[in-house]
Design a protein around this motif. Structure first.
Motif, PDB file in Angstrom:
ATOM      1  N   SER A   1       0.975  -1.172   0.247  1.00 46.52           N
ATOM      2  CA  SER A   1       0.133  -0.232  -0.048  1.00 46.52           C
ATOM      3  C   SER A   1       0.960   1.497   0.231  1.00 46.52           C
ATOM      4  O   SER A   1       1.850   1.525   0.631  1.00 46.52           O
ATOM      5  CB  SER A   1      -1.275  -0.422   1.275  1.00 46.52           C
ATOM      6  OG  SER A   1      -1.971   1.526   1.350  1.00 46.52           O
TER       7      SER A   1
ATOM      8  N   VAL B   1      -3.342   4.450   2.577  1.00 50.07           N
ATOM      9  CA  VAL B   1      -3.903   4.758   1.466  1.00 50.07           C
ATOM     10  C   VAL B   1      -5.080   3.735   1.731  1.00 50.07           C
ATOM     11  O   VAL B   1      -6.385   4.024   2.231  1.00 50.07           O
ATOM     12  CB  VAL B   1      -4.057   4.436  -0.154  1.00 50.07           C
ATOM     13  CG1 VAL B   1      -5.169   4.609  -0.853  1.00 50.07           C
ATOM     14  CG2 VAL B   1      -2.757   5.751  -0.585  1.00 50.07           C
ATOM     15  N   THR B   2      -5.012   2.611   1.741  1.00 56.60           N
ATOM     16  CA  THR B   2      -6.484   1.062   2.160  1.00 56.60           C
ATOM     17  C   THR B   2      -6.918   1.509   3.764  1.00 56.60           C
ATOM     18  O   THR B   2      -8.003   2.089   3.768  1.00 56.60           O
ATOM     19  CB  THR B   2      -4.930   0.470   3.526  1.00 56.60           C
ATOM     20  OG1 THR B   2      -3.946  -0.599   1.849  1.00 56.60           O
ATOM     21  CG2 THR B   2      -5.808  -1.108   3.553  1.00 56.60           C
TER      22      THR B   2
ATOM     23  N   LEU C   1      -8.936   6.160   2.708  1.00 59.75           N
ATOM     24  CA  LEU C   1      -9.060   6.534   1.407  1.00 59.75           C
ATOM     25  C   LEU C   1     -10.527   5.703   1.873  1.00 59.75           C
ATOM     26  O   LEU C   1     -11.400   7.768   1.084  1.00 59.75           O
ATOM     27  CB  LEU C   1      -9.244   4.941   0.152  1.00 59.75           C
ATOM     28  CG  LEU C   1      -9.177   5.407  -1.192  1.00 59.75           C
ATOM     29  CD1 LEU C   1      -9.074   6.768  -1.490  1.00 59.75           C
ATOM     30  CD2 LEU C   1      -9.695   4.042  -1.683  1.00 59.75           C
TER      31      LEU C   1
ATOM     32  N   ASP D   1      -0.161   7.427  -6.726  1.00 58.85           N
ATOM     33  CA  ASP D   1      -1.257   6.362  -6.426  1.00 58.85           C
ATOM     34  C   ASP D   1      -2.500   6.552  -7.469  1.00 58.85           C
ATOM     35  O   ASP D   1      -3.265   7.742  -6.738  1.00 58.85           O
ATOM     36  CB  ASP D   1      -1.806   6.240  -4.942  1.00 58.85           C
ATOM     37  CG  ASP D   1      -2.329   4.928  -4.340  1.00 58.85           C
ATOM     38  OD1 ASP D   1      -3.382   4.737  -4.769  1.00 58.85           O
ATOM     39  OD2 ASP D   1      -1.752   3.717  -3.817  1.00 58.85           O
TER      40      ASP D   1
ATOM     41  N   SER E   1      -5.387   5.510  -6.657  1.00 57.71           N
ATOM     42  CA  SER E   1      -6.329   5.610  -6.387  1.00 57.71           C
ATOM     43  C   SER E   1      -7.103   7.095  -5.131  1.00 57.71           C
ATOM     44  O   SER E   1      -7.871   7.631  -4.979  1.00 57.71           O
ATOM     45  CB  SER E   1      -6.392   4.681  -5.030  1.00 57.71           C
ATOM     46  OG  SER E   1      -6.780   3.896  -5.423  1.00 57.71           O
TER      47      SER E   1
ATOM     48  N   ARG F   1      -8.370  -3.768  -4.096  1.00 59.20           N
ATOM     49  CA  ARG F   1      -8.186  -2.180  -5.136  1.00 59.20           C
ATOM     50  C   ARG F   1      -9.021  -1.349  -4.812  1.00 59.20           C
ATOM     51  O   ARG F   1      -8.769  -0.241  -4.432  1.00 59.20           O
ATOM     52  CB  ARG F   1      -8.531  -3.091  -6.912  1.00 59.20           C
ATOM     53  CG  ARG F   1      -8.367  -1.597  -7.753  1.00 59.20           C
ATOM     54  CD  ARG F   1      -9.529  -2.780  -8.779  1.00 59.20           C
ATOM     55  NE  ARG F   1      -8.016  -3.467  -9.252  1.00 59.20           N
ATOM     56  CZ  ARG F   1      -8.540  -4.844  -9.460  1.00 59.20           C
ATOM     57  NH1 ARG F   1     -10.166  -5.066  -9.295  1.00 59.20           N
ATOM     58  NH2 ARG F   1      -7.573  -4.950  -9.649  1.00 59.20           N
TER      59      ARG F   1
ATOM     60  N   GLY G   1      -8.448   0.478  -1.556  1.00 57.76           N
ATOM     61  CA  GLY G   1      -6.639   1.135  -2.576  1.00 57.76           C
ATOM     62  C   GLY G   1      -4.931   0.385  -2.507  1.00 57.76           C
ATOM     63  O   GLY G   1      -4.271   1.511  -2.408  1.00 57.76           O
ATOM     64  N   SER G   2      -5.413  -1.028  -2.349  1.00 57.62           N
ATOM     65  CA  SER G   2      -4.069  -1.055  -2.449  1.00 57.62           C
ATOM     66  C   SER G   2      -3.617  -2.593  -3.050  1.00 57.62           C
ATOM     67  O   SER G   2      -4.697  -2.586  -4.344  1.00 57.62           O
ATOM     68  CB  SER G   2      -3.449  -2.123  -0.734  1.00 57.62           C
ATOM     69  OG  SER G   2      -4.758  -2.488  -0.027  1.00 57.62           O
TER      70      SER G   2
END
Length: 326
Positions: free
Chosen positions: A126, A209-210, A213, A232, A234, A289, A292-293
């Motif tokens: 991530s 991000v995981t 997000l 990233d 995302s 996904r 965000g990873s």
């Protein structure tokens, strides 16, 4: 140092499609009861979210439920100690980033070391971001944040998810780049830190991000910059610290699963093969996904190389006097 780390960790497509090849015959009768997957951080953070997705998929492959057990505290060492002391029978596993296993023991005295664990494989990577409240008026972007942080040493309160975590290391890297010091606030995972950031108890938070997000998309938080070598997908339009002209930071977080050392080879290999299969499950890939990873499979040997690379970084940071327990 960061370039060296990326060179070591960049095992590319082979890891993404990795599998355990040539493993001996699977352990007869294993598993015959539910497994425990220890997460050494509080619920709601990056590691916890990844663990719950992987646990479901791994349980399907093994034909037994995999129970997530959060054991937060001391930069992850409480949960790690629990697994290091567990019977090496394959029923108690640890899901964490490399920092818990190799960095924390460099900072504080622990009853475990890198050799206390046998890597099974990676499960996720991530990007990391620098977060602030969406309605923050003192700094509305990264350049304004940098100016504010430089306007007075200790003026800005910065949160991370625990001593020795990638979040902590990214914070230290940014202090170096900006040539200033934050007032650092350590938490037992990203979840509690996010709550306090949204509530105004801290100014910024270094997070994956995981786990952040949903708050970014929900409008309560904003990402000031990506703390990694590339943007990233995302977070379209959010630039890296390097792109903004402040230098390189590599805050990419790799998460994997380990068993206690001494786990029988056939059990170890069965778990490693099952984990590689679980990570490639379409539901696991899609869930990663959406969070965000990236679901990232690897062999035990590739995970071991990441541990070795992180250990090299940790020992150097300790010698430089930059890595200390809170």
């Amino acid at each position: 140092m960061n370039i060296h780390r990326r060179q070591i960790l960049n095992f590319g497509a082979a890891a993404a499609a990795g599998s355990v090849l040539g493993a001996p015959a699977w352990a007869q009768g294993f598993p015959s009861k539910p497994l425990t997957l220890v997460v050494p951080f509080a619920p709601g953070g990056n590691t916890d979210i990844v663990a719950r997705t992987v646990a479901v998929a791994l349980g399907k492959v093994l034909g037994q439920s995999v129970v997530v057990d959060n054991r937060a505290g001391a930069g992850g060492s409480i949960g790690a100690m629990q697994v290091a002391r567990a019977a090496p029978d394959g029923y108690t596993l640890l899901l964490c980033g490399a920092g818990v296993v190799v960095t924390v023991p460099e900072m504080v005295k622990t009853s475990y070391s890198r050799s206390s664990f046998a890597p099974l494989g990676l499960v996720n990577k991530s990007s990391m971001v620098l977060l602030a409240r969406k309605n923050e008026t003192r700094f509305r972007n990264f350049k304004e944040f940098a100016a504010y942080a430089r306007s007075g040493e200790g003026k800005l309160t910065a949160a991370h998810s625990g001593p020795g975590t990638p979040n902590h290391l990214a914070l230290l890297q940014l202090e170096n780049l900006l040539k200033t010091k934050f007032t650092i606030v350590s938490y037992k995972g990203s979840g509690p830190a996010l709550v306090d950031l949204i509530g105004g108890q801290v100014d910024v938070h270094f997070d994956q991000v995981t786990s952040s997000l949903q708050h970014i998309k929900g409008g309560s938080l904003q990402a000031l910059a990506v703390l990694g070598p590339a943007q990233d997908p995302s977070l379209p339009g959010v630039q890296t610290v390097a792109e903004l002209g402040f230098g390189e930071i590599d805050g990419t977080t790799y998460v994997g699963v380990l068993a206690p050392s001494g786990t029988p080879r056939d059990v170890h290999d069965k778990l490693a093969a099952a984990l590689a299969q679980a990570v490639k499950d379409p539901q696991t890939v899609n869930s990663a996904r959406e969070l965000g990873s990236v679901a990232l499979s690897s062999t035990p040997q590739e995970f071991a190389r990441i541990l070795d690379a992180e250990y090299a970084l940790a020992t150097q940071a300790t010698k430089d006097g930059r890595l200390k327990a809170d």
